[in-house]
Design a protein around this motif. Sequence first.
Motif, PDB file in Angstrom:
ATOM      1  N   UNK A  26       0.828  -1.210   0.000  1.00  0.00           N
ATOM      2  CA  UNK A  26       0.000   0.000   0.000  1.00  0.00           C
ATOM      3  C   UNK A  26       0.864   1.264   0.000  1.00  0.00           C
ATOM      4  N   UNK A  27       2.150   1.097   0.346  1.00  0.00           N
ATOM      5  CA  UNK A  27       3.037   2.247   0.530  1.00  0.00           C
ATOM      6  C   UNK A  27       4.165   2.198  -0.498  1.00  0.00           C
ATOM      7  N   UNK A  28       4.346   3.245  -1.310  1.00  0.00           N
ATOM      8  CA  UNK A  28       5.467   3.235  -2.263  1.00  0.00           C
ATOM      9  C   UNK A  28       6.777   2.934  -1.530  1.00  0.00           C
ATOM     10  N   UNK A  29       7.587   2.048  -2.084  1.00  0.00           N
ATOM     11  CA  UNK A  29       8.826   1.633  -1.414  1.00  0.00           C
ATOM     12  C   UNK A  29       9.731   2.833  -1.128  1.00  0.00           C
ATOM     13  N   UNK A  30       9.641   3.871  -1.967  1.00  0.00           N
ATOM     14  CA  UNK A  30      10.463   5.068  -1.755  1.00  0.00           C
ATOM     15  C   UNK A  30      10.142   5.750  -0.423  1.00  0.00           C
ATOM     16  N   UNK A  55      11.701   3.725   2.358  1.00  0.00           N
ATOM     17  CA  UNK A  55      13.151   3.886   2.296  1.00  0.00           C
ATOM     18  C   UNK A  55      13.615   5.247   2.808  1.00  0.00           C
ATOM     19  N   UNK A  56      12.850   6.286   2.556  1.00  0.00           N
ATOM     20  CA  UNK A  56      13.233   7.627   3.035  1.00  0.00           C
ATOM     21  C   UNK A  56      13.334   7.639   4.565  1.00  0.00           C
ATOM     22  N   UNK A  57      12.406   6.941   5.214  1.00  0.00           N
ATOM     23  CA  UNK A  57      12.451   6.898   6.683  1.00  0.00           C
ATOM     24  C   UNK A  57      13.636   6.061   7.160  1.00  0.00           C
ATOM     25  N   UNK A  76      14.038   0.748  -4.387  1.00  0.00           N
ATOM     26  CA  UNK A  76      14.539   1.019  -3.035  1.00  0.00           C
ATOM     27  C   UNK A  76      16.002   1.470  -3.076  1.00  0.00           C
ATOM     28  N   UNK A  77      16.785   0.772  -3.865  1.00  0.00           N
ATOM     29  CA  UNK A  77      18.230   1.026  -3.958  1.00  0.00           C
ATOM     30  C   UNK A  77      18.520   2.419  -4.533  1.00  0.00           C
ATOM     31  N   UNK A  78      17.598   2.936  -5.333  1.00  0.00           N
ATOM     32  CA  UNK A  78      17.768   4.277  -5.910  1.00  0.00           C
ATOM     33  C   UNK A  78      17.621   5.373  -4.851  1.00  0.00           C
ATOM     34  N   UNK A  79      16.928   5.066  -3.756  1.00  0.00           N
ATOM     35  CA  UNK A  79      16.738   6.046  -2.672  1.00  0.00           C
ATOM     36  C   UNK A  79      17.938   6.024  -1.723  1.00  0.00           C
ATOM     37  N   UNK A  81       5.014  -2.202  -5.175  1.00  0.00           N
ATOM     38  CA  UNK A  81       4.278  -1.140  -4.472  1.00  0.00           C
ATOM     39  C   UNK A  81       3.795  -0.087  -5.467  1.00  0.00           C
ATOM     40  N   UNK A  82       2.838   0.752  -5.049  1.00  0.00           N
ATOM     41  CA  UNK A  82       2.327   1.791  -5.960  1.00  0.00           C
ATOM     42  C   UNK A  82       3.416   2.804  -6.307  1.00  0.00           C
ATOM     43  N   UNK A  83       3.248   3.564  -7.389  1.00  0.00           N
ATOM     44  CA  UNK A  83       4.246   4.592  -7.733  1.00  0.00           C
ATOM     45  C   UNK A  83       4.277   5.685  -6.674  1.00  0.00           C
ATOM     46  N   UNK A  84       5.417   6.323  -6.553  1.00  0.00           N
ATOM     47  CA  UNK A  84       5.600   7.384  -5.566  1.00  0.00           C
ATOM     48  C   UNK A  84       4.576   8.496  -5.745  1.00  0.00           C
TER      49      UNK A  84
END
Length: 344
Positions: A134-138, A141-143, A169-172, A335-338
């Motif tokens: 339900x939560x964009x992986x980005x 990852x930011x948290x 995820x790795x891009x963040x 996950x959904x898009x950011x």
Amino acid sequence: MGECKVRRINLGSQGLQVSAQGLGCMSLSAFFGVPDPKTDPISLLHHAINSGVTFLDTADSYGPHTNELLLAKALKNGMRERVEIASKFGIIYGEGKREIKGDPFYVRAACEASLKRLDVDCIDLYYQHRIDTRVPIEITMEELKKLVEEGKIKYIGLSEASASTIRRAHAVQPITAVQLEWSLWTRDVEEEVVPTCRELGIGIVAYSPLGRGFFASGPKLLEKIENNDYRKSLPRFQQENLVHNKILYEKVCAMSEKKGCSPAQLALAWLHHQGDDVCPIPGTTKIENLNQNIGALSVKLTPEEMSELETIGHPDSVKGERFSNLVPNFTNSDTPPLSSWKAP
């Protein structure tokens, strides 16, 4: 096999060093029936560390919570400095149901709670245990990136994540390790997930490397375990599939006999020979099994033997899914898009 020194490896390309074989601590507290009162988990953990197995894998959902508390107890008196602690967040059990969570507020609260239970200032490797679709992986990852910056965690991992989720995820923030199920009877990760990890310089942590005990005991495992052991509900351990899967075990046994090692050691050696970026984390509650598992590090396999094992462990040689279709795993972790995210 004689005494075997556990070598050290670089897990991923971000700087984390661990023992080439870790210890999955889940079975010391959860899911495999009631722990045997004759086993002393603290002694087992100390024996592992003193033997060079210093990469200890836990999660807040094991128990829940009791596994992290157990590790805290075992790591008093200077032991903490000798180990690499991996813990996980993201699975909540309650009132007979399971929830997967990855929102920023929850990520931080879970990390703070694990730090407190483990009685440490910093967790070496902190995984998202399952992906919250339900939560964009980005966002998740930011948290996690903030927790790294604050010194609460050193490195970030993902567990049961798809190739596309890993890339996003790795891009963040660089991912240090991906935990996945990999063994002679679970090889679907070889198609996309493992190559993606290798392309990005991400370490691979193989859980259930002994097929949840199957390569140690074969079908007899079911006679040894209690009714409340979760393995009794898994598709591969159902009688109609077990008859077929027994053939795979017997072939591994025949080859291990020729090699002069146990079937479990052969199964682990196969994973060790996949590369220095792979760290299996077999779990056990018995010191003799732990010693056997360490012995797998001294089993040498030729390219011909590796090829033979891969023929034995061909996907068609296994009947039954890993889990029921309802269990979240890497095949359904996107996950959904950011752009779709609206903060609660």
